[in-house]
Write a protein that holds these residues in place. Structure first.
Motif, PDB file in Angstrom:
ATOM      1  N   HIS A 179     -23.840  58.519  20.292  1.00 12.18           N
ATOM      2  CA  HIS A 179     -23.609  57.130  20.708  1.00 12.18           C
ATOM      3  C   HIS A 179     -23.369  57.028  22.206  1.00 12.18           C
ATOM      4  O   HIS A 179     -23.804  56.056  22.844  1.00 12.18           O
ATOM      5  CB  HIS A 179     -22.457  56.531  19.905  1.00 12.18           C
ATOM      6  CG  HIS A 179     -22.849  56.215  18.494  1.00 12.18           C
ATOM      7  ND1 HIS A 179     -23.603  55.109  18.153  1.00 12.18           N
ATOM      8  CD2 HIS A 179     -22.638  56.891  17.335  1.00 12.18           C
ATOM      9  CE1 HIS A 179     -23.819  55.093  16.856  1.00 12.18           C
ATOM     10  NE2 HIS A 179     -23.252  56.169  16.329  1.00 12.18           N
ATOM     11  N   ASN A 180     -22.693  58.025  22.769  1.00  8.88           N
ATOM     12  CA  ASN A 180     -22.490  58.019  24.224  1.00  8.88           C
ATOM     13  C   ASN A 180     -23.821  58.104  24.963  1.00  8.88           C
ATOM     14  O   ASN A 180     -24.062  57.382  25.937  1.00  8.88           O
ATOM     15  CB  ASN A 180     -21.589  59.187  24.648  1.00  8.88           C
ATOM     16  CG  ASN A 180     -20.143  58.988  24.227  1.00  8.88           C
ATOM     17  OD1 ASN A 180     -19.714  57.869  23.952  1.00  8.88           O
ATOM     18  ND2 ASN A 180     -19.384  60.065  24.163  1.00  8.88           N
ATOM     19  N   LEU A 181     -24.704  58.999  24.469  1.00 12.34           N
ATOM     20  CA  LEU A 181     -26.002  59.155  25.123  1.00 12.34           C
ATOM     21  C   LEU A 181     -26.874  57.924  24.917  1.00 12.34           C
ATOM     22  O   LEU A 181     -27.555  57.471  25.847  1.00 12.34           O
ATOM     23  CB  LEU A 181     -26.703  60.411  24.590  1.00 12.34           C
ATOM     24  CG  LEU A 181     -28.059  60.733  25.227  1.00 12.34           C
ATOM     25  CD1 LEU A 181     -27.924  60.914  26.731  1.00 12.34           C
ATOM     26  CD2 LEU A 181     -28.670  61.981  24.592  1.00 12.34           C
ATOM     27  N   LYS A 182     -26.865  57.389  23.702  1.00 15.02           N
ATOM     28  CA  LYS A 182     -27.652  56.176  23.419  1.00 15.02           C
ATOM     29  C   LYS A 182     -27.248  55.036  24.352  1.00 15.02           C
ATOM     30  O   LYS A 182     -28.099  54.365  24.956  1.00 15.02           O
ATOM     31  CB  LYS A 182     -27.446  55.773  21.956  1.00 15.02           C
ATOM     32  CG  LYS A 182     -27.987  54.396  21.582  1.00 15.02           C
ATOM     33  CD  LYS A 182     -27.691  54.067  20.143  1.00 15.02           C
ATOM     34  CE  LYS A 182     -26.227  53.878  19.838  1.00 15.02           C
ATOM     35  NZ  LYS A 182     -25.688  52.590  20.357  1.00 15.02           N
ATOM     36  N   ASP A 183     -25.948  54.823  24.494  1.00 16.15           N
ATOM     37  CA  ASP A 183     -25.458  53.738  25.356  1.00 16.15           C
ATOM     38  C   ASP A 183     -25.809  53.992  26.816  1.00 16.15           C
ATOM     39  O   ASP A 183     -26.175  53.063  27.549  1.00 16.15           O
ATOM     40  CB  ASP A 183     -23.938  53.588  25.199  1.00 16.15           C
ATOM     41  CG  ASP A 183     -23.536  53.107  23.811  1.00 16.15           C
ATOM     42  OD1 ASP A 183     -24.415  52.568  23.099  1.00 16.15           O
ATOM     43  OD2 ASP A 183     -22.366  53.281  23.430  1.00 16.15           O
ATOM     44  N   PHE A 184     -25.705  55.256  27.238  1.00 15.48           N
ATOM     45  CA  PHE A 184     -26.046  55.606  28.619  1.00 15.48           C
ATOM     46  C   PHE A 184     -27.518  55.317  28.901  1.00 15.48           C
ATOM     47  O   PHE A 184     -27.868  54.717  29.933  1.00 15.48           O
ATOM     48  CB  PHE A 184     -25.732  57.082  28.879  1.00 15.48           C
ATOM     49  CG  PHE A 184     -26.286  57.601  30.177  1.00 15.48           C
ATOM     50  CD1 PHE A 184     -25.698  57.264  31.388  1.00 15.48           C
ATOM     51  CD2 PHE A 184     -27.411  58.427  30.188  1.00 15.48           C
ATOM     52  CE1 PHE A 184     -26.222  57.735  32.595  1.00 15.48           C
ATOM     53  CE2 PHE A 184     -27.942  58.898  31.387  1.00 15.48           C
ATOM     54  CZ  PHE A 184     -27.347  58.556  32.593  1.00 15.48           C
ATOM     55  N   LEU A 185     -28.402  55.736  27.980  1.00 16.80           N
ATOM     56  CA  LEU A 185     -29.835  55.519  28.194  1.00 16.80           C
ATOM     57  C   LEU A 185     -30.195  54.039  28.159  1.00 16.80           C
ATOM     58  O   LEU A 185     -31.056  53.585  28.918  1.00 16.80           O
ATOM     59  CB  LEU A 185     -30.642  56.305  27.153  1.00 16.80           C
ATOM     60  CG  LEU A 185     -30.583  57.830  27.290  1.00 16.80           C
ATOM     61  CD1 LEU A 185     -31.320  58.504  26.135  1.00 16.80           C
ATOM     62  CD2 LEU A 185     -31.172  58.282  28.616  1.00 16.80           C
ATOM     63  N   HIS A 186     -29.532  53.290  27.277  1.00 11.38           N
ATOM     64  CA  HIS A 186     -29.740  51.829  27.257  1.00 11.38           C
ATOM     65  C   HIS A 186     -29.378  51.222  28.612  1.00 11.38           C
ATOM     66  O   HIS A 186     -30.085  50.351  29.134  1.00 11.38           O
ATOM     67  CB  HIS A 186     -28.894  51.178  26.162  1.00 11.38           C
ATOM     68  CG  HIS A 186     -29.557  51.154  24.822  1.00 11.38           C
ATOM     69  ND1 HIS A 186     -30.828  50.652  24.621  1.00 11.38           N
ATOM     70  CD2 HIS A 186     -29.126  51.562  23.594  1.00 11.38           C
ATOM     71  CE1 HIS A 186     -31.157  50.753  23.344  1.00 11.38           C
ATOM     72  NE2 HIS A 186     -30.145  51.313  22.702  1.00 11.38           N
TER      73      HIS A 186
END
Length: 411
Positions: free
Chosen positions: A257-264
């Motif tokens: 979730h941290n990576l998903k939010d960062f990429l978004h």
């Protein structure tokens, strides 16, 4: 050519539509034996055409020997995961598109009402995960007595996931079958062979050495990352370059979730898969990725089991796995069926030990690359072998040995 395997025109026409110019190694080995009605034990990694190796002969058998009366399912394909079940069923529908054969899917995570509709259709070919199918057998809503062909796909993974007992029970319910085929990525170790011994009768044991065209062509390297910020910068650099579709692997849901939010936040179109995710959301995430609506799929290892998405250009190990075998499974998501693929690992100091382990396990070079604008500030860690400390007993034994061999003084 498929015509030389004595397949009906309808099946050869479907093969041509699917872009199959000629049989792969495993298809050339399996299909003739399977069409003779023999049991088959085959070693075939994903990406070598193994699905066609069992579907083509099964479909040919069903076309040659029509139903004499209204019966239930005649061919049952058991697979370990929901995603794989849907992929196999999709390929079965493509192969049977010019015939009147019907295909159904039964997996967990689907409404039981949908299952009832599928079961009432008396499909010729049923693709199922063991757990949900066995529920229907216990409830007497699925009848195994008409099954003539039983196929176990990715048997090694079914064993790893604890399905051995259920598969044995399903096979017992289908004891009137005429043929059983078992496919596994590897036949090494006793597990799969013991499993096969109990379920198959005098099988043809086949192992394909994929041709150079069929073998995965995966270019692999790693970047040494100083910290999380540096790792993110490396990831953004690659995603901003020539990547058309990428699966990024992480080790935990929190990291996902941290990576998903960062990429978004960086403007990338991202979908994701995690464990215990509702099936409708899993299907939507995969559909979005397959269609190209999103070009980055972030996934944990558990959630990625059974994913077989064509044309994945890159796999990025954002976090290294805890096992060289898992590494190989991860990077196998790219470079499918002879296509070229790229696997990039972003390695921090605490994961550097996996560089040597991966190289030894794969017996292939695993080297570092440096991006000029993102050079690491830190050097790779060095590992020194610890000196073995002797026990008092060992030290005393060595002293005694020295005393015996020491030359005596002469007066």
């Amino acid at each position: 050519m498929f015509e030389q395997l004595e397949l009906d025109d309808e099946l050869c026409r479907a093969a041509a539509d699917m872009g199959f110019e000629k049989p792969t190694s495993i298809q050339s080995l399996v299909i003739p034996h399977a069409m003779e009605g023999k049991d088959v034990l085959a070693e075939a990694p994903t990406g070598t055409g193994k699905t066609g190796a069992f579907l083509f002969p099964v479909c040919q058998y069903l076309l040659d020997y029509h139903r004499t009366e209204a019966t239930s399912t005649r061919a049952l394909v058991l697979v370990p995961t929901r995603e794989l079940a849907n992929q196999v069923a999709e390929q079965a529908r493509a192969i049977t598109k010019y015939t009147k054969l019907t295909v159904g899917v039964i997996t967990g995570g689907i409404n039981y009402g949908t299952d009832r509709e599928t079961l009432s259709g008396h499909c010729d070919i049923m693709v199922a995960t063991p757990g949900r199918l066995f529920e229907h057998i216990e409830q007497e809503s699925f009848d195994c007595r008409d099954i003539e062909s039983l196929i176990l796909d990715e048997a090694d993974r079914m064993l790893d996931m604890g399905f051995a007992s259920i598969v044995h029970q399903i096979a017992g319910e289908a004891r009137w079958r005429k043929q059983t085929m078992l496919f596994s990525a590897t036949l090494e170790g006793r597990g799969v062979r013991d499993f096969a011994k109990e379920l198959l009768k005098e099988p043809e044991t086949l192992s394909a050495n994929p041709s150079r065209k069929e073998k995965n062509k995966i270019l692999q390297w790693y970047h040494l990352a100083d910290d999380l910020t540096h790792k993110n910068d490396l990831l953004v650099h690659h995603l901003s370059e020539s990547i058309t579709s990428c699966i990024a692997f992480v080790k935990t849901r929190e990291r996902l979730h941290n990576l998903k939010d960062f990429l978004h936040s960086k403007g990338f179109k991202v979908s994701y898969l995690q464990g215990e995710m509702p099936q409708d959301k899993r299907n939507a995430a995969l559909a979005s990725f397959k269609s190209g609506e999103t070009n980055v799929l972030v996934a944990t290892d558990v959630a990625a089991r059974g994913i077989d998405v064509p044309n994945v250009s890159h796999v990025i190990n954002y976090d290294m796995p805890r096992g060289a075998d898992v590494y190989v499974h991860r990077i196998g998501r790219t470079g499918r069926a002879g296509a070229k693929g790229v696997a990039i690992s972003l390695i921090e100091a605490h994961d550097f030990v996996w560089v040597g382990k991966v190289a030894r396990y794969t017996n292939e070079p695993f080297k570092a690359r440096v991006i000029d604008s993102l050079k690491p500030k830190n050097k790779p860690p060095t590992f020194t072998k610890k000196k073995k400390t002797k026990t008092k007993k060992q030290a005393a034994a060595k002293a005694k040995k020295r005393a015996k061999t020491k030359p005596k003084k002469t007066s």
